[in-house]
Design a protein around this motif. Structure first.
Motif, PDB file in Angstrom:
ATOM      1  N   ILE A  56       0.836  -1.201   0.000  1.00  0.00           N
ATOM      2  CA  ILE A  56       0.000   0.000   0.000  1.00  0.00           C
ATOM      3  C   ILE A  56       0.870   1.250   0.000  1.00  0.00           C
ATOM      4  O   ILE A  56       0.642   2.190  -0.780  1.00  0.00           O
ATOM      5  N   ILE A  57       1.876   1.269   0.859  1.00  0.00           N
ATOM      6  CA  ILE A  57       2.751   2.446   0.934  1.00  0.00           C
ATOM      7  C   ILE A  57       3.460   2.665  -0.399  1.00  0.00           C
ATOM      8  O   ILE A  57       3.571   3.800  -0.880  1.00  0.00           O
ATOM      9  N   ARG A  58       3.900   1.585  -1.014  1.00  0.00           N
ATOM     10  CA  ARG A  58       4.634   1.697  -2.277  1.00  0.00           C
ATOM     11  C   ARG A  58       3.744   2.114  -3.443  1.00  0.00           C
ATOM     12  O   ARG A  58       4.119   2.965  -4.249  1.00  0.00           O
ATOM     13  N   ASP A  59       2.544   1.535  -3.515  1.00  0.00           N
ATOM     14  CA  ASP A  59       1.725   1.691  -4.712  1.00  0.00           C
ATOM     15  C   ASP A  59       0.577   2.683  -4.587  1.00  0.00           C
ATOM     16  O   ASP A  59       0.079   3.169  -5.604  1.00  0.00           O
ATOM     17  N   ARG A  60       0.145   2.988  -3.372  1.00  0.00           N
ATOM     18  CA  ARG A  60      -1.071   3.780  -3.218  1.00  0.00           C
ATOM     19  C   ARG A  60      -0.892   5.108  -2.483  1.00  0.00           C
ATOM     20  O   ARG A  60      -1.755   5.970  -2.573  1.00  0.00           O
ATOM     21  N   ILE A  61       0.197   5.249  -1.750  1.00  0.00           N
ATOM     22  CA  ILE A  61       0.387   6.438  -0.934  1.00  0.00           C
ATOM     23  C   ILE A  61       1.253   7.464  -1.669  1.00  0.00           C
ATOM     24  O   ILE A  61       2.322   7.131  -2.184  1.00  0.00           O
ATOM     25  N   THR A  62       0.782   8.699  -1.709  1.00  0.00           N
ATOM     26  CA  THR A  62       1.551   9.791  -2.316  1.00  0.00           C
ATOM     27  C   THR A  62       1.805  10.873  -1.276  1.00  0.00           C
ATOM     28  O   THR A  62       0.913  11.222  -0.493  1.00  0.00           O
ATOM     29  N   LEU A  63       3.013  11.380  -1.245  1.00  0.00           N
ATOM     30  CA  LEU A  63       3.349  12.470  -0.326  1.00  0.00           C
ATOM     31  C   LEU A  63       2.791  13.786  -0.850  1.00  0.00           C
ATOM     32  O   LEU A  63       2.834  14.062  -2.053  1.00  0.00           O
ATOM     33  N   THR A  64       2.265  14.599   0.039  1.00  0.00           N
ATOM     34  CA  THR A  64       1.757  15.911  -0.343  1.00  0.00           C
ATOM     35  C   THR A  64       2.920  16.814  -0.751  1.00  0.00           C
ATOM     36  O   THR A  64       3.927  16.893  -0.033  1.00  0.00           O
ATOM     37  N   PRO A  65       2.827  17.484  -1.892  1.00  0.00           N
ATOM     38  CA  PRO A  65       3.918  18.365  -2.317  1.00  0.00           C
ATOM     39  C   PRO A  65       4.290  19.386  -1.239  1.00  0.00           C
ATOM     40  O   PRO A  65       3.424  19.976  -0.592  1.00  0.00           O
ATOM     41  N   GLY A  66       5.581  19.568  -1.062  1.00  0.00           N
ATOM     42  CA  GLY A  66       6.086  20.543  -0.101  1.00  0.00           C
ATOM     43  C   GLY A  66       6.301  20.002   1.288  1.00  0.00           C
ATOM     44  O   GLY A  66       6.906  20.675   2.128  1.00  0.00           O
ATOM     45  N   GLY A  67       5.842  18.779   1.563  1.00  0.00           N
ATOM     46  CA  GLY A  67       5.955  18.241   2.918  1.00  0.00           C
ATOM     47  C   GLY A  67       7.387  17.981   3.350  1.00  0.00           C
ATOM     48  O   GLY A  67       7.790  18.331   4.466  1.00  0.00           O
ATOM     49  N   ARG A  68       8.169  17.342   2.479  1.00  0.00           N
ATOM     50  CA  ARG A  68       9.568  17.100   2.817  1.00  0.00           C
ATOM     51  C   ARG A  68      10.325  18.408   3.017  1.00  0.00           C
ATOM     52  O   ARG A  68      11.115  18.552   3.959  1.00  0.00           O
ATOM     53  N   GLU A  69      10.092  19.352   2.118  1.00  0.00           N
ATOM     54  CA  GLU A  69      10.770  20.647   2.229  1.00  0.00           C
ATOM     55  C   GLU A  69      10.415  21.343   3.545  1.00  0.00           C
ATOM     56  O   GLU A  69      11.276  21.928   4.201  1.00  0.00           O
ATOM     57  N   LEU A  70       9.148  21.271   3.916  1.00  0.00           N
ATOM     58  CA  LEU A  70       8.678  21.891   5.156  1.00  0.00           C
ATOM     59  C   LEU A  70       9.404  21.311   6.362  1.00  0.00           C
ATOM     60  O   LEU A  70       9.979  22.039   7.185  1.00  0.00           O
ATOM     61  N   VAL A  71       9.366  19.991   6.492  1.00  0.00           N
ATOM     62  CA  VAL A  71       9.954  19.342   7.662  1.00  0.00           C
ATOM     63  C   VAL A  71      11.468  19.513   7.687  1.00  0.00           C
ATOM     64  O   VAL A  71      12.054  19.861   8.733  1.00  0.00           O
ATOM     65  N   ARG A  72      12.113  19.324   6.555  1.00  0.00           N
ATOM     66  CA  ARG A  72      13.570  19.365   6.537  1.00  0.00           C
ATOM     67  C   ARG A  72      14.104  20.791   6.717  1.00  0.00           C
ATOM     68  O   ARG A  72      15.170  20.988   7.320  1.00  0.00           O
ATOM     69  N   PRO A 111       7.191   4.275   8.625  1.00  0.00           N
ATOM     70  CA  PRO A 111       7.932   4.480   7.368  1.00  0.00           C
ATOM     71  C   PRO A 111       7.672   5.837   6.722  1.00  0.00           C
ATOM     72  O   PRO A 111       8.583   6.424   6.133  1.00  0.00           O
ATOM     73  N   ILE A 112       6.451   6.359   6.834  1.00  0.00           N
ATOM     74  CA  ILE A 112       6.152   7.643   6.190  1.00  0.00           C
ATOM     75  C   ILE A 112       6.878   8.781   6.904  1.00  0.00           C
ATOM     76  O   ILE A 112       7.418   9.691   6.256  1.00  0.00           O
ATOM     77  N   SER A 113       6.927   8.748   8.233  1.00  0.00           N
ATOM     78  CA  SER A 113       7.642   9.804   8.966  1.00  0.00           C
ATOM     79  C   SER A 113       9.125   9.774   8.635  1.00  0.00           C
ATOM     80  O   SER A 113       9.769  10.830   8.513  1.00  0.00           O
ATOM     81  N   THR A 114       9.675   8.587   8.456  1.00  0.00           N
ATOM     82  CA  THR A 114      11.090   8.465   8.086  1.00  0.00           C
ATOM     83  C   THR A 114      11.340   9.024   6.689  1.00  0.00           C
ATOM     84  O   THR A 114      12.311   9.752   6.464  1.00  0.00           O
ATOM     85  N   THR A 115      10.461   8.708   5.763  1.00  0.00           N
ATOM     86  CA  THR A 115      10.609   9.194   4.388  1.00  0.00           C
ATOM     87  C   THR A 115      10.559  10.716   4.328  1.00  0.00           C
ATOM     88  O   THR A 115      11.352  11.352   3.618  1.00  0.00           O
ATOM     89  N   ILE A 116       9.636  11.304   5.078  1.00  0.00           N
ATOM     90  CA  ILE A 116       9.492  12.766   5.058  1.00  0.00           C
ATOM     91  C   ILE A 116      10.595  13.433   5.861  1.00  0.00           C
ATOM     92  O   ILE A 116      11.090  14.502   5.476  1.00  0.00           O
ATOM     93  N   GLY A 117      11.007  12.814   6.980  1.00  0.00           N
ATOM     94  CA  GLY A 117      12.096  13.364   7.775  1.00  0.00           C
ATOM     95  C   GLY A 117      11.712  13.883   9.143  1.00  0.00           C
ATOM     96  O   GLY A 117      12.456  14.659   9.750  1.00  0.00           O
TER      97      GLY A 117
END
Length: 295
Positions: free
Chosen positions: A145-161, A183-189
């Motif tokens: 599901i995480i690989r195929d169905r979940i999309t990160l909201t644009p700007g989220g990684r930039e915001l957190v990092r 896993p999602i919190s790790t991916t975003i940072g």
């Protein structure tokens, strides 16, 4: 002094010099303007005391343009603690609805999710009801599901990092489940994540969720606990979410932002984001385009 930050719709550059000049002429109290990132985002500084009145005046002057507005005291805009909802905020989906798809119940579960997020039914019993329908779903589908169905909201990684690069602390606080927030919190940072725990036996979901449920009160408690641990003033905190279970957290934050939110949440939050991506939360803090950590 108040600052009204204007942020263009995702992928657009609508806040040019001509618009800023017109707003400075037509909106009462505007003392000066400043670009933050070309024509993507800009600040209007105003000698005004009422944030809602200033927002209404700017919104009227924008004449329906796809530009979001965040109004707040200029002196306390930079934040040191950020809490975020996950589903339909930091990601584009509701994870429990995607799990339900594996048992052919996505539409049914999504309807319950929508009612809970609108505040029409209580979050905790609605969560237990939906989890009960997932009995027998194999844990092994989570990665798919995480690989195929979940999309990160644009700007989220930039915001957190960007916030972390400038000394801020970030937490993903979700009414969802640890199998996703980890896993999602790790991916975003994010620095940490908090959410609910699904109970499984022999690799299959049992249809139960561990107590206590992380809902509206737990999100509020997380903000207060982290703020206290870090020794921060209320004004130094920022929160974002979209559902009724985010309301208490948004109300307690120094700046509470509703992202593509349900009507009741958008009305209650300090500001709402209907057009921009999540980098709007950086511009609202006064970050310029050159300061954003791009990823």
């Amino acid at each position: 002094m108040l600052v009204a930050t204007l942020v263009s719709a995702h992928g657009q550059a609508l806040v040019g010099e001509a618009l800023l000049a017109r707003l400075a002429r037509t909106v009462p109290g505007i003392a000066r303007t400043a670009a933050l990132d070309g024509a993507v985002a800009a600040d209007l500084f105003a000698e005004a005391a009422d944030a809602r009145k200033l927002e209404a005046a700017v919104r009227e002057a924008l004449e329906g343009a796809a530009i979001d507005i965040v109004v707040q005291p200029a002196a306390s805009r930079r934040k040191a603690l950020f809490l975020a909802d996950m589903d339909s905020t930091m990601i584009g989906q509701e994870c429990i609805d995607e799990l339900a798809a594996f048992v052919g119940l996505k539409e049914h579960v999504a309807a319950i999710t929508e009612r809970a997020m609108r505040g029409e039914i209580e979050f905790e019993p609605a969560l237990r009801e939906r989890v009960g329908l997932l009995k027998g779903v194999p844990l092994s589908v989570i990665g798919e599901i995480i690989r195929d169905r979940i999309t990160l909201t644009p700007g989220g990684r930039e915001l957190v990092r960007t916030m972390r690069a400038h000394g801020g602390y970030t937490a993903l606080v979700s009414g969802g489940f640890t199998v996703f927030t980890g896993p999602i919190s790790t991916t975003i940072g994010f620095d940490e994540h908090r959410s609910n725990t699904l109970i499984a036996e022999d690799g299959l979901l049992t249809g139960r969720v561990a107590d206590p449920i992380l809902g509206k009160q737990a999100k509020l408690d997380a903000l207060i606990a982290l703020r206290t641990r870090l020794g921060l003033a209320p004004a130094q905190t920022l929160a974002v979410g979209d559902g009724a279970n985010d309301l208490a957290m948004l109300g307690e934050a120094g700046l509470g932002l509703a992202f593509r939110a349900k009507p009741a949440v958008a009305a209650a939050a300090d500001a709402r984001l209907d057009h921009a991506d999540l980098t709007a939360l950086l511009y609202a803090q006064g970050y310029t385009g050159s300061e954003i950590v791009r990823s």
